[in-house]
Design a protein around this motif. Structure first.
Motif, PDB file in Angstrom:
ATOM      1  N   ALA A 292       0.829  -1.225  -0.409  1.00  0.00           N
ATOM      2  CA  ALA A 292       0.156   0.246   0.110  1.00  0.00           C
ATOM      3  C   ALA A 292       0.199   1.856   0.136  1.00  0.00           C
ATOM      4  N   LEU A 293       1.963   1.152   0.875  1.00  0.00           N
ATOM      5  CA  LEU A 293       2.769   2.535   1.064  1.00  0.00           C
ATOM      6  C   LEU A 293       3.758   2.698  -1.238  1.00  0.00           C
ATOM      7  N   SER A 294       3.565   1.105  -1.102  1.00  0.00           N
ATOM      8  CA  SER A 294       4.370   1.632  -2.215  1.00  0.00           C
ATOM      9  C   SER A 294       3.452   2.077  -4.143  1.00  0.00           C
ATOM     10  N   GLY A 295       2.339   1.557  -3.454  1.00  0.00           N
ATOM     11  CA  GLY A 295       1.338   1.824  -4.020  1.00  0.00           C
ATOM     12  C   GLY A 295       0.567   3.391  -4.004  1.00  0.00           C
ATOM     13  N   TYR A 296       1.301   4.654  -2.817  1.00  0.00           N
ATOM     14  CA  TYR A 296       0.786   5.696  -2.936  1.00  0.00           C
ATOM     15  C   TYR A 296       1.035   6.922  -3.634  1.00  0.00           C
ATOM     16  N   PHE A 297       2.581   6.819  -4.169  1.00  0.00           N
ATOM     17  CA  PHE A 297       2.253   7.761  -5.243  1.00  0.00           C
ATOM     18  C   PHE A 297       1.842   7.515  -6.663  1.00  0.00           C
ATOM     19  N   PHE A 298       1.203   6.031  -7.319  1.00  0.00           N
ATOM     20  CA  PHE A 298       1.302   5.613  -8.034  1.00  0.00           C
ATOM     21  C   PHE A 298      -0.204   6.840  -9.160  1.00  0.00           C
ATOM     22  N   GLN A 299       0.495   7.089 -10.194  1.00  0.00           N
ATOM     23  CA  GLN A 299      -0.379   7.753 -11.192  1.00  0.00           C
ATOM     24  C   GLN A 299      -0.377   7.450 -12.316  1.00  0.00           C
ATOM     25  N   PRO A 300      -1.792   7.377 -12.595  1.00  0.00           N
ATOM     26  CA  PRO A 300      -1.892   7.030 -14.369  1.00  0.00           C
ATOM     27  C   PRO A 300      -1.338   7.816 -15.620  1.00  0.00           C
TER      28      PRO A 300
ATOM     29  N   LEU B 278      -2.976  -0.977 -17.930  1.00  0.00           N
ATOM     30  CA  LEU B 278      -3.639  -0.717 -17.470  1.00  0.00           C
ATOM     31  C   LEU B 278      -4.132   0.530 -17.750  1.00  0.00           C
ATOM     32  N   SER B 279      -3.874   1.360 -17.161  1.00  0.00           N
ATOM     33  CA  SER B 279      -3.319   3.269 -16.717  1.00  0.00           C
ATOM     34  C   SER B 279      -3.245   4.018 -17.918  1.00  0.00           C
ATOM     35  N   ILE B 280      -3.088   2.991 -18.817  1.00  0.00           N
ATOM     36  CA  ILE B 280      -2.880   4.508 -20.427  1.00  0.00           C
ATOM     37  C   ILE B 280      -4.027   3.940 -20.605  1.00  0.00           C
ATOM     38  N   PHE B 281      -4.916   3.469 -20.542  1.00  0.00           N
ATOM     39  CA  PHE B 281      -6.944   3.240 -20.493  1.00  0.00           C
ATOM     40  C   PHE B 281      -7.811   3.169 -19.998  1.00  0.00           C
ATOM     41  N   ILE B 282      -7.850   3.231 -18.401  1.00  0.00           N
ATOM     42  CA  ILE B 282      -8.463   3.202 -17.548  1.00  0.00           C
ATOM     43  C   ILE B 282      -7.746   4.486 -16.553  1.00  0.00           C
ATOM     44  N   LYS B 283      -8.137   5.976 -17.005  1.00  0.00           N
ATOM     45  CA  LYS B 283      -6.879   7.019 -16.304  1.00  0.00           C
ATOM     46  C   LYS B 283      -7.923   7.248 -14.512  1.00  0.00           C
ATOM     47  N   ASN B 284      -9.451   6.966 -14.536  1.00  0.00           N
ATOM     48  CA  ASN B 284      -9.351   6.963 -13.116  1.00  0.00           C
ATOM     49  C   ASN B 284      -9.036   5.847 -11.515  1.00  0.00           C
ATOM     50  N   LYS B 285      -8.399   6.533 -11.413  1.00  0.00           N
ATOM     51  CA  LYS B 285      -7.681   5.651 -10.208  1.00  0.00           C
ATOM     52  C   LYS B 285      -9.351   4.345  -9.338  1.00  0.00           C
ATOM     53  N   LYS B 286      -9.761   5.493  -9.417  1.00  0.00           N
ATOM     54  CA  LYS B 286     -10.969   5.168  -8.146  1.00  0.00           C
ATOM     55  C   LYS B 286     -11.770   2.833  -9.044  1.00  0.00           C
TER      56      LYS B 286
ATOM     57  N   LEU C 185      -9.856   1.742 -11.508  1.00  0.00           N
ATOM     58  CA  LEU C 185      -8.108   0.886 -11.310  1.00  0.00           C
ATOM     59  C   LEU C 185      -8.372  -0.007 -10.074  1.00  0.00           C
ATOM     60  N   PHE C 186      -9.031   0.890  -8.788  1.00  0.00           N
ATOM     61  CA  PHE C 186      -9.027   0.459  -8.068  1.00  0.00           C
ATOM     62  C   PHE C 186      -9.798  -0.816  -7.625  1.00  0.00           C
ATOM     63  N   ALA C 187     -10.861  -0.599  -8.133  1.00  0.00           N
ATOM     64  CA  ALA C 187     -12.555  -1.456  -8.460  1.00  0.00           C
ATOM     65  C   ALA C 187     -12.029  -2.661  -9.313  1.00  0.00           C
ATOM     66  N   PHE C 188     -11.190  -2.306 -10.268  1.00  0.00           N
ATOM     67  CA  PHE C 188     -10.256  -3.698 -10.793  1.00  0.00           C
ATOM     68  C   PHE C 188      -9.889  -4.798 -10.054  1.00  0.00           C
ATOM     69  N   THR C 189      -8.836  -3.786  -9.387  1.00  0.00           N
ATOM     70  CA  THR C 189      -8.221  -5.623  -8.612  1.00  0.00           C
ATOM     71  C   THR C 189      -8.557  -5.438  -7.491  1.00  0.00           C
ATOM     72  N   ALA C 190      -9.841  -5.082  -7.258  1.00  0.00           N
ATOM     73  CA  ALA C 190     -10.982  -5.505  -6.388  1.00  0.00           C
ATOM     74  C   ALA C 190     -11.080  -6.270  -6.365  1.00  0.00           C
ATOM     75  N   ILE C 191     -11.402  -6.130  -7.637  1.00  0.00           N
ATOM     76  CA  ILE C 191     -12.078  -8.318  -7.875  1.00  0.00           C
ATOM     77  C   ILE C 191     -11.331  -9.770  -8.650  1.00  0.00           C
ATOM     78  N   GLY C 192     -10.161  -8.223  -8.786  1.00  0.00           N
ATOM     79  CA  GLY C 192      -8.675  -9.516  -9.428  1.00  0.00           C
ATOM     80  C   GLY C 192      -8.427  -9.930  -7.027  1.00  0.00           C
TER      81      GLY C 192
ATOM     82  N   SER D  67      -3.216   3.748  -3.338  1.00  0.00           N
ATOM     83  CA  SER D  67      -3.619   4.767  -4.296  1.00  0.00           C
ATOM     84  C   SER D  67      -4.841   5.735  -3.929  1.00  0.00           C
ATOM     85  N   PHE D  68      -5.966   4.772  -3.698  1.00  0.00           N
ATOM     86  CA  PHE D  68      -6.919   5.298  -3.366  1.00  0.00           C
ATOM     87  C   PHE D  68      -6.538   5.685  -1.993  1.00  0.00           C
TER      88      PHE D  68
END
Length: 340
Positions: free
Chosen positions: A57-65, A141-149, A151-158, A186-187
């Motif tokens: 989670a700390l590693s993902g804190y700065f993630f940007q699309p 994935l972020s090239i095509f899905i700019k909204n981080k929320k 992306l977060f939902a996508f990973t929640a399903i995974g 990131s979320f």
């Protein structure tokens, strides 16, 4: 990118918890202190449900699309450099120590294992391997899905799939499991999950604390003889989310304490500490056994106090010698960006 002090503090404190976990795990797996196995397992479980989920989670804190394919290519090169060289360095060191240790080490060393690290990491290097894959997959994935929320939902399903229907493919299962926590960090930044005082933080801190306490009580009552898996945790993996929420509520508050600067400094070297800690504490434990030292308190003393000192000293040496710096901080030598 400007550093955020509480993130560095969080990385510093968390890497210390990783270190403590591996000291206890090594003593448990040595088979020399079986009378204390339940105590070891309790400590290991408590630390393991916390530290690695929080680290992702700390590693993902700065993630940007990412903007486009060109930026993605530069992104891939940077992440491969920053994580790949330490990954290779650790793998060689781990293999060499296993070969040198012979029967004194828990896992025998085979050249085929070293040559297969492109698909199956050695030892603790799995974190670097999976983090690198997460950066590459989510970056794409972020090239095509700019909204981080989204992306977060996508990973929640995974994540749900990884818990309920674990896959036999090592990297894919790890990606589904740990991408969620990367994006959770990131979320939480996206929704400004921050508290300005202990009073406001307590609305999250207290429920999380009691949830973890209840989990540990129930885990112990079940008579478990193992700690929660990082590969196939099943529904037990849901507790990882509580750990992240607790850490992200707690760390900004602890960052204001007197001991914070020490862990802030360690946080800036957390990747180097992660790479070096496992080989160093393994060597210390093996040397103590070869010297005939069987007292648990001496193993804890030398393993924790001595191990942490040696690791800190080793990091300082690596930072001062350019050839060694390259293996842990390659971006400092090649000049491909700042450390994550």
């Amino acid at each position: 990118m400007k550093r955020i002090e509480w993130i560095d503090f969080g990385k510093g404190l968390t890497i210390f918890l990783v270190f403590l976990g591996h000291v206890n795990l090594g003593l448990l797996q040595s088979g020399r202190f079986e009378v204390y196995n339940r105590g070891f397992l309790f400590i290991i479980e408590l630390l393991y449900i916390f530290h690695i989920p929080v680290f992702f989670a700390l590693s993902g804190y700065f993630f940007q699309p990412l903007a486009d394919g060109k930026s993605y290519w530069h992104y891939v090169k940077k992440k491969t450099l920053v994580l790949g060289i330490p990954y290779l360095f650790y793998s060689v060191i781990q293999f060499a120590l296993q070969r040198a240790g012979g029967s004194a080490v828990r896992d025998p060393a085979r050249l085929s294992d070293l040559l297969a690290i492109y698909k199956m990491p050695l030892g603790v290097s799995w974190y670097l391997y999976v983090l690198w894959a997460i950066y590459l997959v989510l970056g794409l994935l972020s090239i095509f899905i700019k909204n981080k929320k989204w992306l977060f939902a996508f990973t929640a399903i995974g994540f749900a799939a990884a818990l309920l229907f674990p896959l036999p493919i090592y990297l894919l299962q790890k990606l589904l499991l740990w991408s969620f926590f990367f994006m959770l960090g990131s979320f939480l930044r996206e929704i400004n999950y921050r508290f300005n005082s202990w009073k406001t933080a307590s609305c999250v801190f207290l429920p999380c604390f009691f949830s973890l306490a209840a989990f540990m009580w129930f885990w112990q009552k079940q008579g478990f003889t193992h700690y929660t898996s990082y590969d196939r945790p099943g529904l037990w993996g849901l507790i990882f989310m509580v750990s992240v929420l607790l850490a992200f509520a707690l760390y900004p508050m602890l960052d204001k304490t007197k001991f914070a600067p020490y862990f802030v400094a360690k946080g800036k070297d957390s990747l180097a500490i992660y790479i070096l800690h496992a080989p160093i504490i393994s060597v210390i434990r093996i040397v103590l056994f070869k010297l005939g030292i069987e007292a648990l308190w001496l193993h804890l003393l030398f393993g924790i106090a001595g191990g942490w000192f040696v690791i800190s000293l080793a990091v300082s040496i690596f930072k001062k010698i350019p050839l060694l710096t390259f293996f842990l901080y390659p971006q400092k030598i090649i000049g491909s960006g700042k450390r994550e």
